[in-house]
Design a protein around this motif. Structure first.
Motif, PDB file in Angstrom:
ATOM      1  N   SER A  80      61.401   8.349  65.781  1.00 24.21           N
ATOM      2  CA  SER A  80      60.990   9.747  65.888  1.00 24.21           C
ATOM      3  C   SER A  80      59.491   9.964  65.692  1.00 24.21           C
ATOM      4  CB  SER A  80      61.752  10.611  64.871  1.00 24.21           C
ATOM      5  OG  SER A  80      61.536  10.141  63.552  1.00 24.21           O
ATOM      6  N   THR A  82      55.516   9.732  66.321  1.00 20.03           N
ATOM      7  CA  THR A  82      54.623   9.529  67.456  1.00 20.03           C
ATOM      8  C   THR A  82      53.181   9.677  66.993  1.00 20.03           C
ATOM      9  OG1 THR A  82      54.580  11.870  68.121  1.00 20.03           O
ATOM     10  CG2 THR A  82      56.333  10.498  69.061  1.00 20.03           C
ATOM     11  N   GLU A 153      56.772  13.897  71.849  1.00 20.46           N
ATOM     12  CA  GLU A 153      57.276  14.946  70.963  1.00 20.46           C
ATOM     13  C   GLU A 153      57.558  16.242  71.708  1.00 20.46           C
ATOM     14  OE1 GLU A 153      55.990  16.961  66.653  1.00 20.46           O
ATOM     15  OE2 GLU A 153      54.570  15.752  67.813  1.00 20.46           O
ATOM     16  N   ARG A 156      61.191  16.666  72.822  1.00 29.76           N
ATOM     17  CA  ARG A 156      62.102  17.070  71.745  1.00 29.76           C
ATOM     18  C   ARG A 156      61.905  18.546  71.405  1.00 29.76           C
ATOM     19  NH1 ARG A 156      64.348  12.564  69.085  1.00 29.76           N
ATOM     20  NH2 ARG A 156      63.229  10.595  69.355  1.00 29.76           N
ATOM     21  N   ASP A 157      60.647  18.972  71.320  1.00 33.67           N
ATOM     22  CA  ASP A 157      60.356  20.361  70.947  1.00 33.67           C
ATOM     23  C   ASP A 157      60.906  21.338  71.977  1.00 33.67           C
ATOM     24  OD1 ASP A 157      59.090  19.424  68.705  1.00 33.67           O
ATOM     25  OD2 ASP A 157      57.054  19.647  69.501  1.00 33.67           O
TER      26      ASP A 157
END
Length: 297
Positions: A80, A82, A153, A156-157
């Protein structure tokens, strides 16, 4: 009294002598064509070491990429975490060299706007877990950076944001929809109990007796988000997020664009879209080799 008189005839004819080639099948099985090739690491074609060394900005960025890879590899949560490397201040020659060294890997992605046009284009490099992110930011500012990690990221966001969007109200179930309501109940139960770090819960729709109406109703209830990912590691895999939390449509195709696996996953990000920790470690070694080659030149 003949005890065999009332016995019914044997329904399959008995053949006395069978040898090789005596039995001929009337029909042959027609299998779905499976993917035949798999993407493999291809080292980038590099210019001469002295030409790279002359591009100090590009060399600096490659060193930062290596540092970021090592940071993620040795971090507490490589799946997870980065790290970003900015390309601000690079000359056109530096950017061209960076593009040449990074190349194009097997995973690409788009973040779509409300009207369906892409706002961000994301391409994995030949070094797994090293991503190039380009496009337009929320306020219209240009975006261009390298991100190191299992998956950028922003994907995912955006999926998290879409998961909190309102989905269409449940309509009466059409008469042709037979089996998908139970699938929706299963997915809802799994979303309720799923927590970060849990394994993905996969519902294989290909193995279920679902009609086209079932699939259409499933798509309507789950909604379609703004993240689109394509993985070309072995065949093609199309991944889209849904408008409910932690839910993804994952569909695999063969080289003829025929669906060979259609599934729904309850997870924060399907594994097929992510660079594995061992891939990140391998990329760190390969980038280090490139830099060593430059310095030796």
């Amino acid at each position: 009294m003949n005890p065999l008189r009332d016995v019914r005839p044997f329904p399959v004819p008995v053949v006395a002598a069978l040898g090789p080639g005596d039995l001929v099948e009337d029909e042959t099985l027609d299998y779905i064509t499976m993917p035949q090739g798999m993407a493999m690491y291809q080292p980038p074609i590099l210019p001469e070491p002295e030409d790279i060394a002359a591009c100090e900005g590009a060399v600096r960025v490659l060193q930062q990429v290596l540092d970021a890879l090592q940071q993620v590899v040795h971090g507490t949560a490589p799946k997870s975490e980065t790290a970003r490397v900015t390309l601000t201040g690079l000359t056109g020659t530096d950017v061209t060299l960076i593009n040449q060294v990074l190349g194009e890997g097997e995973v690409s992605a788009q973040v779509l706007s409300a009207d369906g046009s892409p706002t961000l284009q994301i391409q994995e490099s030949v070094f797994a877990g090293v991503w190039r992110v380009l496009g337009t930011g929320p306020k219209g500012a240009p975006v261009d950076y390298i991100e190191v990690g299992a998956v950028p990221e922003v994907l995912r966001d955006m999926a998290l944001t879409d998961g909190n969007r309102a989905v269409p109200a449940a309509m009466p179930i059409p008469a042709q929809v037979m089996n998908v309501p139970s699938v929706l109940v299963e997915l809802e139960d799994q979303r309720r109990v799923w927590r970060a770090g849990d394994l993905a819960h996969v519902v294989n729709l290909t193995l279920l007796p679902l009609t086209p109406e079932d699939i259409g109703y499933l798509d309507y209830r789950l909604g379609t988000g703004r993240v689109l990912i394509l993985s070309r590691g072995y065949g093609n895999c199309r991944i889209t997020n849904c408008c409910v939390p932690n839910t993804w449509r994952v569909v695999y195709y063969n080289s003829m664009d025929t669906v060979i696996l259609n599934s729904v996953e309850v997870t924060d990000m399907p594994d097929v879209a992510c660079a594995a920790p061992e891939d990140l470690k391998d990329s760190a070694e390969r980038v280090a080799e490139v830099l060593q080659w430059v310095h030796l030149g």
